[in-house]
Every structure is written in structure tokens, then in C-alpha cells.
Design a protein around this motif. Structure first.
Motif, PDB file in Angstrom:
ATOM      1  N   ILE A   3       0.888  -1.266   0.096  1.00 48.36           N
ATOM      2  CA  ILE A   3       0.010   0.015   0.117  1.00 48.36           C
ATOM      3  C   ILE A   3       1.106   1.291  -0.061  1.00 48.36           C
ATOM      4  N   ASP A  84      -4.167   2.159  -3.736  1.00 47.42           N
ATOM      5  CA  ASP A  84      -4.104   0.682  -3.286  1.00 47.42           C
ATOM      6  C   ASP A  84      -5.174   0.477  -2.175  1.00 47.42           C
ATOM      7  N   LEU A  85      -5.606   1.798  -1.553  1.00 52.07           N
ATOM      8  CA  LEU A  85      -6.531   1.689  -0.654  1.00 52.07           C
ATOM      9  C   LEU A  85      -7.387   2.840  -0.483  1.00 52.07           C
TER      10      LEU A  85
END
Length: 283
Positions: A3, A84-85
Motif C-alpha cells: 500500500i 491501493d486503499l
């Protein structure tokens, strides 16, 4: 998966706090809100906190500037395609949250994890609105986010072990301690806290003691740093009422029935510190 890029959706006090701790910990953050004014207020809040950290010698001017440079004010939610998040921190309303998750699911990369900062709503139900329920999880930060050390991590029915592990490690990289909680109404924190606050309101409602005396009992007698009614004002009485309603509906148990006085205060607009008046009056 590593992440690196995080989108925070919602630039209120919680969202801005989450964006701050992420940027301070080296993540690149996209801060999004449908309101440009809220987004700018969120950024200004982050800047103020970082400047305070510099003045207290908790970080250098260089570190402050680097953290601010890692924050991008996103123009659209579609910019989650770079992330990524995604951490959702919008109003505590299931309809609003599921709408946000549908959009995130549509635009986020296939590997991206979608997290909710909900304090009471079922992760399984939110995840069911996406095509990646195994990558949906709860990340319940405590308020104020820059100070409070806990993150409740809530696994939905389909949440994978890999997703849980990544979020646990990421939370710890923010300097937080984590607890794993099952997907029940109120999780652990609010299932314990909100009935205590609700009972404190009943104590006032029934004339047992004044708000000041109730809070003194818990501060001086139980060593709580803040009384339950002052804490309720800080959380927001509307939020307290909503969570009690979630608990009452979710468990069907009369012990979670919101106090009529709490409901009355909310209907009167006495929502707590954010509006200047709740159980106490604020400047």
C-alpha cells in the motif's frame, strides 16, 4: 500488495484526521469530498495540526512540508484509480455509504482494498454492494484521529485473511494499535461506550443528578479522563442517537433503547460542541 497511495473519502474531522496520519506516515493521500469547501477546511485542519507539531518540536519544518506535499486534493472520486486503499469517512448513513462503495468499486484498481470508518454499520452489508467483498473491511479510527491510538478492524463475512493482514500492518505503520472485531452492531467500542452514555443521559432525564455531577462521578470516581456527557457533546449527540438506534434495531433488546432526552436534544438541534450547545454550552 504494497500500500502506497490512499484515498480518503470525506474531509470532515475524521476524514481529515485519517488523511493527516497517513500523510505523516509516508503514504501519498488523495483527499476527496463532494464539497470543495469541506475539502479545503480539511486541508487547513491538517496544516494547523502539523504546524502545532512543529511548534512543539514533534517534527521538523521539512517533515511538515513533505507531509503536506504528499496530500492531493482530489477533484473526483474517480481518482481512486491511482490508489491501493480507499478509506471511506462520510456521514454514518447506510444509503450514503453504500453509494460511495459502489463508486469506489467501479473505479478502484482490482487489487485495491476498500475500507469503511463506520462506527456501527455492518461491514458485510456494505461489502455486498461491491464485486470484491473479500477486499472490504472496517477501519474504525477513534476521534481525534491524530491523538487516539486505537483502530478497530472489523472483518465482514467475506473479508479475506490477506486483506485483514494488510490493513493490520498498515494501521500499525500509522502508529496505531489494532484490535480485531467481529461484524456485530456497534462492534466493540460503541457497543460498550454508547450504552454507558445513554445510561448517563437517563440519569439526568430521571433527575438522579445534574450533567456536571454525572460527569464528576465518572471522572473522580472511575478515573475517566472525560465524563460521558461531555464526551457525548464532543462526539455529537446526533451520532450517539444514531448508534443507539443501530444497536436497538440490530439486537432488538430494550436495554439499547435511546433515552427520550437524547432524542429530544437532537430534535431541538442541541447536537453538542459542533453547534455550541449540547449538555453543556461552548463558545
Amino acid at each position: 500488495m504494497n500500500i502506497q497511495n490512499v484515498m480518503v473519502i470525506g474531509a470532515g474531522q475524521m476524514g481529515a484526521g485519517i488523511a493527516l496520519v497517513c500523510a505523516r506516515s509516508g503514504y501519498h493521500v488523495y483527499l476527496f469530498d463532494t464539497s470543495n469547501e469541506a475539502k479545503q477546511r480539511g486541508y487547513d485542519y491538517i496544516e494547523r495540526i502539523l504546524e502545532k507539531d512543529v511548534s512543539k518540536d514533534k517534527m521538523s519544518e521539512t517533515d511538515k512540508n513533505e507531509a503536506l506535499n504528499r496530500i492531493t486534493l482530489a477533484h473526483t472520486i474517480e481518482e481512486v484509480a491511482n490508489c491501493d486503499l480507499a478509506i471511506e469517512a462520510v456521514v454514518e448513513n447506510m444509503e450514503v455509504k453504500t453509494s460511495v462503495f459502489q463508486e469506489l468499486d467501479k473505479h478502484a484498481p482490482s487489487h485495491a482494498i476498500l475500507a469503511s470508518n463506520t462506527s456501527s454499520l455492518p461491514i458485510t452489508e456494505i461489502a455486498a454492494e461491491t464485486k470484491r467483498p473479500e477486499q472490504v473491511i472496517g477501519m474504525h479510527f477513534m476521534n481525534p484521529v491524530p491523538i487516539m491510538k486505537l483502530v478497530e478492524i472489523i472483518r465482514g463475512l467475506e473479508t479475506s485473511d490477506e486483506t485483514y493482514q494488510l490493513i493490520s500492518e498498515m494501521s500499525e505503520s500509522l502508529g496505531k494499535s489494532t484490535v480485531e472485531v467481529r461484524d456485530f452492531p456497534g462492534f466493540a467500542a460503541n457497543r460498550i461506550l454508547m450504552p454507558m452514555i445513554n445510561e448517563a443521559v437517563y440519569t439526568v432525564f430521571e433527575g438522579v443528578a445534574s450533567p456536571q455531577d454525572v460527569d464528576q462521578v465518572m471522572k473522580l470516581g472511575m478515573n475517566h479522563p472525560m465524563g460521558p456527557l461531555q464526551l457525548a457533546d464532543f462526539i455529537g449527540l446526533d451520532t450517539c442517537l444514531y448508534i443507539m438506534e443501530v444497536l436497538h434495531e440490530g439486537f432488538g433488546d430494550s436495554k439499547y433503547r435511546p433515552c427520550p432526552l437524547l432524542r429530544q436534544y437532537v430534535k431541538a438541534g442541541r447536537l453538542g460542541k459542533k453547534v455550541g450547545r449540547g449538555f453543556y454550552t461552548y463558545d
